[in-house]
Write an enzyme that holds these catalytic residues in place. Structure first.
Site, PDB file in Angstrom:
ATOM      1  N   MET A   1       0.828  -1.207   0.000  1.00 50.14           N
ATOM      2  CA  MET A   1       0.000   0.000   0.000  1.00 50.14           C
ATOM      3  C   MET A   1       0.863   1.258   0.000  1.00 50.14           C
ATOM      4  O   MET A   1       0.654   2.155   0.807  1.00 50.14           O
ATOM      5  CB  MET A   1      -0.944  -0.012   1.203  1.00 50.14           C
ATOM      6  CG  MET A   1      -1.967  -1.154   1.182  1.00 50.14           C
ATOM      7  SD  MET A   1      -3.126  -1.106  -0.221  1.00 50.14           S
ATOM      8  CE  MET A   1      -4.291   0.135   0.365  1.00 50.14           C
TER       9      MET A   1
ATOM     10  N   HIS B   1       4.604   5.329   1.880  1.00 57.51           N
ATOM     11  CA  HIS B   1       3.462   4.520   2.291  1.00 57.51           C
ATOM     12  C   HIS B   1       2.197   5.362   2.332  1.00 57.51           C
ATOM     13  O   HIS B   1       2.215   6.513   2.745  1.00 57.51           O
ATOM     14  CB  HIS B   1       3.706   3.868   3.654  1.00 57.51           C
ATOM     15  CG  HIS B   1       2.833   2.671   3.864  1.00 57.51           C
ATOM     16  ND1 HIS B   1       1.570   2.770   4.392  1.00 57.51           N
ATOM     17  CD2 HIS B   1       3.021   1.373   3.554  1.00 57.51           C
ATOM     18  CE1 HIS B   1       1.030   1.557   4.421  1.00 57.51           C
ATOM     19  NE2 HIS B   1       1.891   0.685   3.919  1.00 57.51           N
ATOM     20  N   HIS B   2       1.097   4.745   1.903  1.00 54.45           N
ATOM     21  CA  HIS B   2      -0.176   5.451   1.798  1.00 54.45           C
ATOM     22  C   HIS B   2      -0.695   5.881   3.168  1.00 54.45           C
ATOM     23  O   HIS B   2      -1.521   6.794   3.278  1.00 54.45           O
ATOM     24  CB  HIS B   2      -1.191   4.560   1.093  1.00 54.45           C
ATOM     25  CG  HIS B   2      -2.312   5.301   0.440  1.00 54.45           C
ATOM     26  ND1 HIS B   2      -2.769   6.507   0.904  1.00 54.45           N
ATOM     27  CD2 HIS B   2      -3.074   5.018  -0.642  1.00 54.45           C
ATOM     28  CE1 HIS B   2      -3.767   6.932   0.125  1.00 54.45           C
ATOM     29  NE2 HIS B   2      -3.964   6.037  -0.818  1.00 54.45           N
ATOM     30  N   SER B   3      -0.218   5.234   4.239  1.00 49.66           N
ATOM     31  CA  SER B   3      -0.651   5.659   5.573  1.00 49.66           C
ATOM     32  C   SER B   3      -0.013   6.994   5.945  1.00 49.66           C
ATOM     33  O   SER B   3      -0.507   7.703   6.813  1.00 49.66           O
ATOM     34  CB  SER B   3      -0.284   4.602   6.620  1.00 49.66           C
ATOM     35  OG  SER B   3       1.113   4.393   6.626  1.00 49.66           O
ATOM     36  N   VAL B   4       1.087   7.333   5.281  1.00 49.64           N
ATOM     37  CA  VAL B   4       1.808   8.573   5.573  1.00 49.64           C
ATOM     38  C   VAL B   4       1.284   9.703   4.699  1.00 49.64           C
ATOM     39  O   VAL B   4       1.106  10.833   5.146  1.00 49.64           O
ATOM     40  CB  VAL B   4       3.315   8.392   5.326  1.00 49.64           C
ATOM     41  CG1 VAL B   4       4.070   9.691   5.542  1.00 49.64           C
ATOM     42  CG2 VAL B   4       3.867   7.283   6.212  1.00 49.64           C
TER      43      VAL B   4
END
Lengths: 462, 462
Positions: B21, B139-142
């Site tokens: 992701m 990362h897509h969470s970041v």
């Protein structure tokens, strides 16, 4: 479809994003007279691309790749995607060996795709010294590190005029060249596999361990012997790890190690342990992380060999590395006593007992991916050290001389470092792989190995 | 430690070895007058290495990296390991754009280590045309893809004489340059996040969907409108995927797309969909995989914009791509009717309803990593197409001209392809990322896009 035994599927089951379970090999070649590194790389790439008759080992993949499945079968692809498996790269300037090791470090941390045959081959140019590198990465469920190195050697020839060099996956190799000698299943697989087969409990490898420990420990009384199920000190090597890796590699003339062995009346394996012990002592001291008690290493040993060469792994022993001793001579003596006692214990056992001893020695590994296990469970040993003998002759690929052949092994949860040594063409090639964030400045161990070897050479003969 | 909202942690939870992701961006730079590509790469490397004052976004990592943990917090490292995050490589000969795309493909399939800040930057030399590439992976969470592209643009200047170029992680950037315009959270995050906040059910994003669907569908009557929860055809795009990737990228003058839009009275978004529709029709036909019914795409759209530029994503609509129609003119008319109806439906909703509609449209994604879900569940849509507007001016890094800026997005289980387009400096840059084993010859779509655009240009004005 082909049945997948537990000795293979366990490497798929044990794999996590932080603990990729592939082994690797890094080979360095010197272009033949009058050939540039660019020409050699092009020749390799063309030869490998032409090897479209692919051996089954390089076509197989798990039939059910998803992580929740049971991995009970292999399936075989009809062909490979060369753009995926065969990769080419040029290192950035200055093209130092350090740049090469960094490339291998970064790539060794990346998982292989389970929906295609699980291997990669990287042709690497750009080294300032003109050598060309091959980095090969294969999943441990397909092949163990020892066999992988031997497969790579099968593509080579002792004749510098030989021009039949091809790719390791070329199906014609098996027909054209003699089979790989002493094909082994590697430490974990051979020990658990053989023990399982004997006891017919292939599905209960782990359950075997406590019983095996009783068998083994019962036969052991020697005070120098470090029996399984004892406790090793907690160190920075025995922690949960991330996926990033750090790889260091260097070679030494086997003659230097053999001379120390001869003077000190030790096997080559013992000399390797002694080099690692001195280097680890310095490395851990530099990080204020040297435990009061000695580090404990696990090593594969042969049940049969008595000579200088401990041969192929068929069981594993625990060895006190005597890292608590500052004096190099005392340390050497302690290591010799420990390995001698361990091997005596092994030789006193019947084969089944010896296999069970090996299983007992390494069984805690099976639990290391269980959340929290590494943090809250006492450590049975601190690192694995393997010594894999290879051919003594000089080897060539289409006339390009093999100048180094370094194993790239697997750090695991709770075992953040692995040292594997292979002796090829008169060189002892050390490959040290570690978890990147957990083990800073790993490459300094190379200097410490040289320092220790020099110390050992200066010791009075035994 | 910092609280991690579910709109960020969901990208960690959804990540598997087959579905990394992270989002990426590929930028191409032309060295300034008199500068070699080697000099530009060295200048970038030196400038980036000097940026040791690192912005918090590039220092944060999950406080509990193991996969079983709940990801409820971020922790912040004190410094970064530049040898890990900043990578340099030279492409093998011939250094074609194809070689560059292959490098990006192979690296985009590798997971980021969760035990360090989750990003990498690759400086890539060796293109035969002399350009230097930067491939950035975060990362897509970041950060979401849209914001990542904007962050990258913040390191650039509209002034070719500007020599203050630095790294994207340089903490001084935020102080020195204006904040990123219209900072967005991307499609998934903005929709689920905003809806969650409004309804105060941050932990139950998925549970929101059925209710949301009722709200949304109730307000919709138009026959051209493809409402959420309807069924899209099953295609080769909607299958479980492996981790290996295939990336294709190319740019077209925005003027060509705008001219078609003007002639056909369509938005730029509509023209992008029409290009993709024609290209996908040909691609699927070539693989004997064109479904009888039309493909359905999901697109982010703005609630507010009425003009040519659909602006920032705040909700998502489903669009029938009319891939069942052979005639380019009929296909274009059907697409226009579908997007117009969808946008009319969205505009007729109050903001909360619109957000809920977006959530309903994309909610099945939340289940796609559940084993078996993709195989046994009807597909709600076939692919995501995003159009992200960027600055119109020409941009430079220390005088090196930005010559292309391609988004590298995320294929997912059941959504094997993603097309993201970004318009920068007068070019529409298409980035097409797909699952490698599942979508062979993906790069042909680039030719099909050109063919379709030419067809659209030949149509009589509406």
């Amino acid at each position: 479809m082909q049945y997948m035994p537990v000795t293979e599927s366990m490497f798929l089951v044990a794999e996590t994003r932080d603990q990729p379970m592939h082994v690797g090999g890094l080979q360095l070649f010197v272009p033949r007279e009058g050939q540039t590194s660019e020409e050699l790389a092009e020749e390799m790439a063309a030869s490998f691309a032409a090897a479209t008759d692919v051996a089954p080992m390089f076509l197989k993949r798990p039939a059910t790749p998803a992580q929740f499945a049971g991995y009970t079968a292999w399936s075989f692809d009809d062909e490979i995607d060369p753009d995926y498996h065969l990769r080419r790269i040029i290192l950035p300037r200055p093209g130092a060996v350090r740049d090469l090791l960094r490339y291998v470090s970064l790539n060794h941390g990346a998982l292989l795709d389970r929906r295609r045959p699980m291997w990669e081959m990287h042709i690497i140019e750009g080294l300032a010294d003109g050598r060309v590198a091959l980095y090969t990465k294969v999943h441990h469920s397909v092949v163990d590190g020892v066999t992988a190195l031997r497969l790579l050697q099968r593509t080579l020839s002792t004749d510098p005029a030989d021009r039949t060099g091809t790719a390791v996956w070329d199906a014609r190799l098996k027909r054209r060249r003699p089979p790989v000698e002493r094909e082994s299943k590697g430490l974990l697989a051979s020990i658990t596999g053989a023990a399982s087969q004997v006891l017919d409990i292939a599905d209960q490898v782990v359950g075997l361990a406590p019983a095996a420990a009783k068998i083994a420990v019962a036969g052991v009384t020697d005070k120098d012997y470090f029996a399984p199920m004892q406790q090793a000190p907690q160190t920075i090597l025995n922690v949960p790890i991330g996926s990033a890796r750090r790889f260091a590699a260097q070679d030494w003339p086997v003659e230097r190690l053999r001379a120390v062995g001869k003077a000190q009346k030790m096997t080559l394996n013992d000399v390797v342990v002694a080099m690692c012990a001195g280097a680890m002592r310095t490395y851990l001291s530099d990080h204020d992380a040297l435990p009061d008690e000695s580090l404990v290493a696990v090593m594969p040993v042969s049940l049969h060999a008595d000579g200088d060469d401990d041969g192929n792994a068929v069981t594993a022993i625990s060895v006190r590395m005597a890292t608590d001793l500052e004096d190099a001579g005392e340390r050497l003596a302690a290591i010799k006593a420990s390995t001698t006692a361990a091997k005596k214990a092994v030789r006193g056992l019947r084969p089944l007992q010896a296999l069970a001893l090996g299983a007992a020695t390494i069984w805690p590994l099976a639990f290391n991916t269980v959340p929290g296990f590494v943090e809250y469970t006492p450590t049975g040993f601190n690192l694995m050290i393997s010594n894999v003998p290879g051919p003594e002759e000089q080897l060539y690929w289409n006339g390009a001389r093999l100048d180094g052949c370094y194993p790239v092994s697997i750090p695991m949860e709770g075992l953040a470092m692995n040292i594997t040594v292979t002796t090829v063409s008169g060189k002892a090639n050390f490959g040290i792989i570690g978890a990147r964030a957990e083990l800073p400045r790993l490459q300094r161990i190379l200097d410490h190995l040289e320092t220790t070897l020099t110390e050992l050479e200066a010791l009075p003969p035994a």
